[in-house]
Design an enzyme around this catalytic site. Structure first.
Site, PDB file in Angstrom:
ATOM      1  N   MET A  61       0.561  -1.606   0.151  1.00 16.31           N
ATOM      2  CA  MET A  61      -0.051   0.457  -0.086  1.00 16.31           C
ATOM      3  C   MET A  61       0.861   1.031  -0.212  1.00 16.31           C
ATOM      4  SD  MET A  61      -3.205  -0.670  -0.265  1.00 16.31           S
ATOM      5  CE  MET A  61      -3.469   0.994  -0.176  1.00 16.31           C
ATOM      6  N   ASP A  84      10.435   3.357   6.444  1.00 21.48           N
ATOM      7  CA  ASP A  84      10.157   2.213   7.035  1.00 21.48           C
ATOM      8  C   ASP A  84      11.372   1.577   7.834  1.00 21.48           C
ATOM      9  OD1 ASP A  84      10.087  -0.614   7.575  1.00 21.48           O
ATOM     10  OD2 ASP A  84       8.353  -0.143   5.671  1.00 21.48           O
ATOM     11  N   VAL A 115       0.280   1.050   7.172  1.00 19.02           N
ATOM     12  CA  VAL A 115       1.066  -0.084   7.779  1.00 19.02           C
ATOM     13  C   VAL A 115      -0.331  -0.579   7.982  1.00 19.02           C
ATOM     14  CG1 VAL A 115       2.813   0.917   9.086  1.00 19.02           C
ATOM     15  CG2 VAL A 115       0.888   1.273  10.390  1.00 19.02           C
ATOM     16  N   GLU A 169      -3.316  -3.155   9.758  1.00 19.45           N
ATOM     17  CA  GLU A 169      -5.082  -3.220  10.475  1.00 19.45           C
ATOM     18  C   GLU A 169      -4.167  -3.202  12.019  1.00 19.45           C
ATOM     19  OE1 GLU A 169      -7.925  -1.085   8.903  1.00 19.45           O
ATOM     20  OE2 GLU A 169      -5.900  -1.065   8.962  1.00 19.45           O
ATOM     21  N   LYS A 175      -1.580   1.503  14.707  1.00 21.98           N
ATOM     22  CA  LYS A 175      -1.312   2.596  14.057  1.00 21.98           C
ATOM     23  C   LYS A 175      -1.391   3.900  15.654  1.00 21.98           C
ATOM     24  CE  LYS A 175      -3.585   0.746  10.830  1.00 21.98           C
ATOM     25  NZ  LYS A 175      -3.022   1.236   9.481  1.00 21.98           N
ATOM     26  N   SER A 199      -8.533   0.563   6.640  1.00 22.29           N
ATOM     27  CA  SER A 199      -9.908   0.363   5.929  1.00 22.29           C
ATOM     28  C   SER A 199     -10.924   0.472   6.760  1.00 22.29           C
ATOM     29  CB  SER A 199      -9.477  -0.821   5.451  1.00 22.29           C
ATOM     30  OG  SER A 199      -8.062  -0.824   4.464  1.00 22.29           O
ATOM     31  N   HIS A 231      -8.593   7.111   2.953  1.00 23.81           N
ATOM     32  CA  HIS A 231      -8.347   5.612   2.639  1.00 23.81           C
ATOM     33  C   HIS A 231      -7.878   5.288   0.912  1.00 23.81           C
ATOM     34  CE1 HIS A 231     -10.599   1.066   1.806  1.00 23.81           C
ATOM     35  NE2 HIS A 231      -9.814   1.043   2.186  1.00 23.81           N
ATOM     36  N   ASN A 261     -16.316  -0.368   2.666  1.00 22.29           N
ATOM     37  CA  ASN A 261     -16.296  -1.859   2.959  1.00 22.29           C
ATOM     38  C   ASN A 261     -17.241  -1.957   3.984  1.00 22.29           C
ATOM     39  OD1 ASN A 261     -14.290  -2.415   1.069  1.00 22.29           O
ATOM     40  ND2 ASN A 261     -12.258  -1.797   3.204  1.00 22.29           N
TER      41      ASN A 261
END
Length: 420
Positions: free
Chosen positions: A24, A43, A100, A102, A107, A129, A150, A200
């Site tokens: 992502m 990262d 990153v 879920e 987070k 998401s 998103h 979603n």
């Protein structure tokens, strides 16, 4: 520091940071570089950073080879990238996007770090998401500058961008990110903060019905064929093979919550669980609901999966029956419409056209039908209500019509009449 100090226009966004250089993160970073915006891909894992750089170089080399862009354009875009393993390197960006996996604790930790490191005028966004944007914002001292962005995978290709407004997100932050989304070539739709937002959240009841149909007597290829016949770009089981069956499975494991044994929700994921336990994750592993020849994306029916479906449903006590395509379409498509009605009633979406934009640009709903809400309006809501009530009578509360659907149907209204 006041909100007056935040960027006032898209032109003020000179440097963006993306946290997480996985699939992502790479796609999001490419989206900004394609628009000429400098981006730092951060990262902590050096191997992941190196893999990301190789991937990005490969994307642009492929575009040059296919004559989509010139080598000069590729070089210009590559020059927009910087890779880093240090938060200090992104202190001066105007926007940071966390991308990153879920896990809300991870987070929150990242947002706390961003809040402490970035300049006070920076906007902080999460690519979640499903997760609660307000809970993530609460980890910072600037919740009015936090929101969800998103992106959909692959982020540099998919047009849809859901912009999730938190309870405290400032209107000017929302307006700026809407304009930015359009600037980088996305179809930007604002959504309220709830589990799954618009796309979603609606997908859950749609997939619930698809999985339930397998337990009751259908097979994956039949469900997919019926919905593709309706016009969907691909059916739910082909879709899961493309995005990865393991994403939900891993998310369930990470959450640590166990679905009650024998509940409709637990029954519905038994087949997915078995596929993942056999490392049948979808196209990326060469087998999922279907199997795939090496180097091919063509879904081939796998008799062993069909046997697993039959055995699982019989072990769960279902008496399998013949199921027609019309039932498959109604149960899945009307589930989308019904949840869309709830989203509209709750003010999660501004209007039905935004819901349709989400499904046309992110989920492969047939363009000729205009989106799930436009399709319902075209059919007539009295017709949709009657079909939904018939399903509820046969299959229970999971199909019960939304209050807004009832209200509009009774007065001869349309979803397009509603504006939040």
């Amino acid at each position: 520091m006041t909100l007056a100090n935040i960027p006032s226009s898209v032109d003020d966004i000179q440097q963006v940071a993306v946290i997480g250089a996985g699939t992502m993160g790479r796609g999001i970073a490419i989206s900004f570089a394609n628009a000429g915006i400098k981006v730092t891909l951060l990262d902590l894992n050096e191997d992941v950073r190196n893999q990301a750089l190789s991937y990005i170089q490969g994307i642009y080399a492929g575009m040059v080879k296919r004559e989509r862009i010139t080598q000069e354009q590729a070089d210009e875009r590559l020059a927009c990238f910087q890779l880093s393993g240090e938060y200090a390197d992104i202190a001066d960006v105007q926007l940071a996007i966390e991308a990153v996996y879920e896990n809300i604790d991870l987070k929150k930790t990242i947002f706390k770090q961003l809040d402490e490191t970035l300049n006070p005028a920076a906007i902080l966004a999460t690519n979640t998401s499903y997760l609660d944007v307000d809970a993530i914002a609460a980890a910072t001292s600037r919740p009015e500058q936090v929101l969800g962005l998103h992106f959909f995978s692959p982020a540099h290709i998919m047009k849809l961008l859901e912009i999730v407004r938190g309870e405290k997100t400032a209107p000017q932050v929302l307006a700026l990110t809407e304009a930015l989304g359009q600037h980088i070539g996305k179809v930007a739709v604002v959504a309220g903060n709830c589990h799954g937002f618009i796309g979603n959240r609606m997908l859950e009841p749609y997939v619930f019905q698809a999985r339930r149909l397998l337990l009751e007597g259908a097979l994956p290829a039949q469900v997919d064929a019926a919905l593709q016949g309706f016009g969907m770009a691909m059916g739910p089981f082909r879709m899961y093979d493309v995005v990865g069956i393991d994403l939900e499975w891993r998310s369930r494991q990470l959450s640590g919550t166990k679905l009650p044994e024998g509940s409709p929700e637990e029954l519905n994921v038994r087949i997915d669980n078995q596929l993942c336990e056999q490392e049948r994750f979808g196209q990326k592993s060469g087998q999922g609901y279907y199997r795939y020849e090496k180097g091919s994306r063509e879904a081939i029916v796998d008799e062993s999966v069909e046997a697993m479906v039959v055995a699982t449903s019989e072990q769960a006590g279902f008496e399998r029956r013949a199921i027609g395509d019309e039932e498959i379409i109604d149960r899945c498509i009307l589930a989308l419409v019904n949840e869309g009605a709830r989203i509209l009633e709750e003010g999660i979406a501004r209007n039905s056209a935004d819901i349709d934009k989400v499904y046309l640009n992110g989920y492969g709903f047939p363009k000729e039908r205009g989106g799930p809400m436009a399709y319902a309006d075209e059919c007539g809501l009295a017709n949709i209500l009657a079909r939904t009530e018939a399903l509820a009578e046969k299959f229970g509360d999971a199909c019960a019509p939304a209050p807004l659907l009832k209200t509009l149907a009774e007065r001869g209204g349309k979803f397009s009449d509603i504006s939040n």
